[in-house]
Design a protein around this motif. Structure first.
Motif, PDB file in Angstrom:
ATOM      1  N   PHE A   1      -9.830   2.542   2.362  1.00 47.11           N
ATOM      2  CA  PHE A   1      -8.731   2.373   1.334  1.00 47.11           C
ATOM      3  C   PHE A   1      -8.932   1.613   0.288  1.00 47.11           C
ATOM      4  CE2 PHE A   1      -5.236  -0.482   0.289  1.00 47.11           C
ATOM      5  CZ  PHE A   1      -4.121   0.504  -0.105  1.00 47.11           C
TER       6      PHE A   1
ATOM      7  N   SER B   1      -3.378   5.163  -4.853  1.00 51.22           N
ATOM      8  CA  SER B   1      -3.857   4.798  -3.420  1.00 51.22           C
ATOM      9  C   SER B   1      -4.816   5.867  -3.071  1.00 51.22           C
ATOM     10  CB  SER B   1      -2.717   4.617  -2.416  1.00 51.22           C
ATOM     11  OG  SER B   1      -1.901   3.529  -2.625  1.00 51.22           O
TER      12      SER B   1
ATOM     13  N   ALA C   1       0.784  -1.068  -0.041  1.00 48.30           N
ATOM     14  CA  ALA C   1       0.068  -0.148   0.153  1.00 48.30           C
ATOM     15  C   ALA C   1       0.808   1.174   0.075  1.00 48.30           C
ATOM     16  CB  ALA C   1      -0.875   0.149   1.232  1.00 48.30           C
ATOM     17  N   THR C   2       0.370   2.464  -0.181  1.00 44.70           N
ATOM     18  CA  THR C   2       0.990   3.477  -0.388  1.00 44.70           C
ATOM     19  C   THR C   2       0.651   4.481   0.776  1.00 44.70           C
ATOM     20  OG1 THR C   2       1.950   5.450  -1.803  1.00 44.70           O
ATOM     21  CG2 THR C   2      -0.547   4.665  -2.153  1.00 44.70           C
TER      22      THR C   2
ATOM     23  N   GLN D   1      -6.716   0.728  -3.625  1.00 36.28           N
ATOM     24  CA  GLN D   1      -5.374   0.890  -4.736  1.00 36.28           C
ATOM     25  C   GLN D   1      -5.814   0.201  -6.029  1.00 36.28           C
ATOM     26  OE1 GLN D   1      -1.579  -0.925  -3.924  1.00 36.28           O
ATOM     27  NE2 GLN D   1      -1.092   0.994  -3.358  1.00 36.28           N
TER      28      GLN D   1
END
Length: 210
Positions: A60, A84, A24-25, A62
Motif C-alpha cells: 500500500f 491510494s 487510507a482509502t 498513498q
C-alpha cells in the motif's frame, strides 16, 4: 507496527501536496481490465460513491495528486485527490453508484454496480483509486508516514502522466485492512480487476450506495 484509524477526510482546496494524514482509502470503480498499468486520463464530470464491507490490500502507498477533467457542461476543472495504491487487493461486498442528473423526461438516473459477495471477493492487481472523501476503520502493518511520494516503494509506484509532486508527502505500509468503507472517488485504474458475481442496474431517481 500497526496503526488504526477511523474517520473521514475531505480535500477542499486545490493543492498538489497532500495534507499529512493517516486516513487510507479503499475500494473500487468499474474495471479497466487490462494487462498493464494505465496512464492517467481526463476524468469525467461525475464522481462516484463506493461502499465495501472489507478491503485487504498488500503493498500500500498513498500520495496527493490533481485529477483534471471537465464538468458535465464541458468546462475545464480540477479535483485534489488522495491516490491510494495497492499491489494486490481483495474487496468483499462492493457497491458502486453514479448518478447522472438532468436527463430530459427522466430527471436523474442512477447506475449501481455490485460484486464480490457470495464468499468470492473482487480481486485487483496494481490498483489505484483517486479519492476525494473516505470513511472507514483501518489497520496498517509496518506503516511509514511522511516519506517522499517517489520513495514510497512498498506500493506499485506513482502513476505515469499525472499531476503530482514526487517530493510531496506520502505514506506506505506492507498491508492495509479497511472495514465498513464509504468513499467518494473520481477515478480508478488497475492492471487487472476481477468482479465476481457482477450485477449492474439502472433506475430513475437518486439511488446511491450510501
Amino acid at each position: 507496527m500497526e496503526s488504526q484509524v477511523r474517520g473521514g477526510t475531505r480535500w477542499k482546496r486545490f493543492a498538489v501536496v497532500m495534507v499529512p494524514s493517516v486516513a487510507a482509502t479503499a475500494c473500487i470503480g468499474i474495471a479497466l481490465a487490462q494487462g498493464a498499468l494505465a496512464a492517467s486520463f481526463s476524468v469525467s464530470g461525475q464522481s462516484f460513491k463506493v461502499t465495501a464491507d472489507k478491503l485487504v490490500g498488500t503493498g500500500f502507498s498513498q500520495y496527493g495528486a490533481i485529477d483534471s477533467g471537465t464538468t458535465l457542461d464541458g468546462k475545464k476543472t480540477a479535483h485534489p485527490v488522495a491516490v491510494s495504491a495497492f499491489k494486490q487487493a481483495s474487496i468483499t461486498n462492493m457497491c458502486q453508484s453514479v448518478v447522472t442528473p438532468n436527463i430530459p423526461l427522466l430527471g436523474s438516473v442512477s447506475l449501481t454496480l455490485k460484486a464480490g459477495g457470495g464468499g468470492t471477493p473482487v480481486q485487483a492487481e496494481n490498483l489505484y483509486i483517486d479519492v476525494e472523501e473516505l470513511e472507514a476503520n483501518a489497520t496498517f502493518e509496518n506503516i511509514d508516514i511522511g516519506v517522499a511520494a517517489k520513495d514510497a516503494k512498498k506500493g506499485p509506484g506513482m502513476k505515469e502522466n499525472e499531476t503530482s509532486n514526487p517530493f510531496g508527502f506520502a505514506q506506505q505500509a506492507d498491508r492495509a485492512t479497511l472495514t465498513d468503507v464509504k468513499q467518494t472517488a473520481w477515478a480508478t485504474t488497475a492492471g487487472t480487476f476481477k468482479l465476481s458475481g457482477l450485477k449492474m442496474s439502472l433506475s430513475t431517481g437518486v439511488k446511491e450506495c450510501y
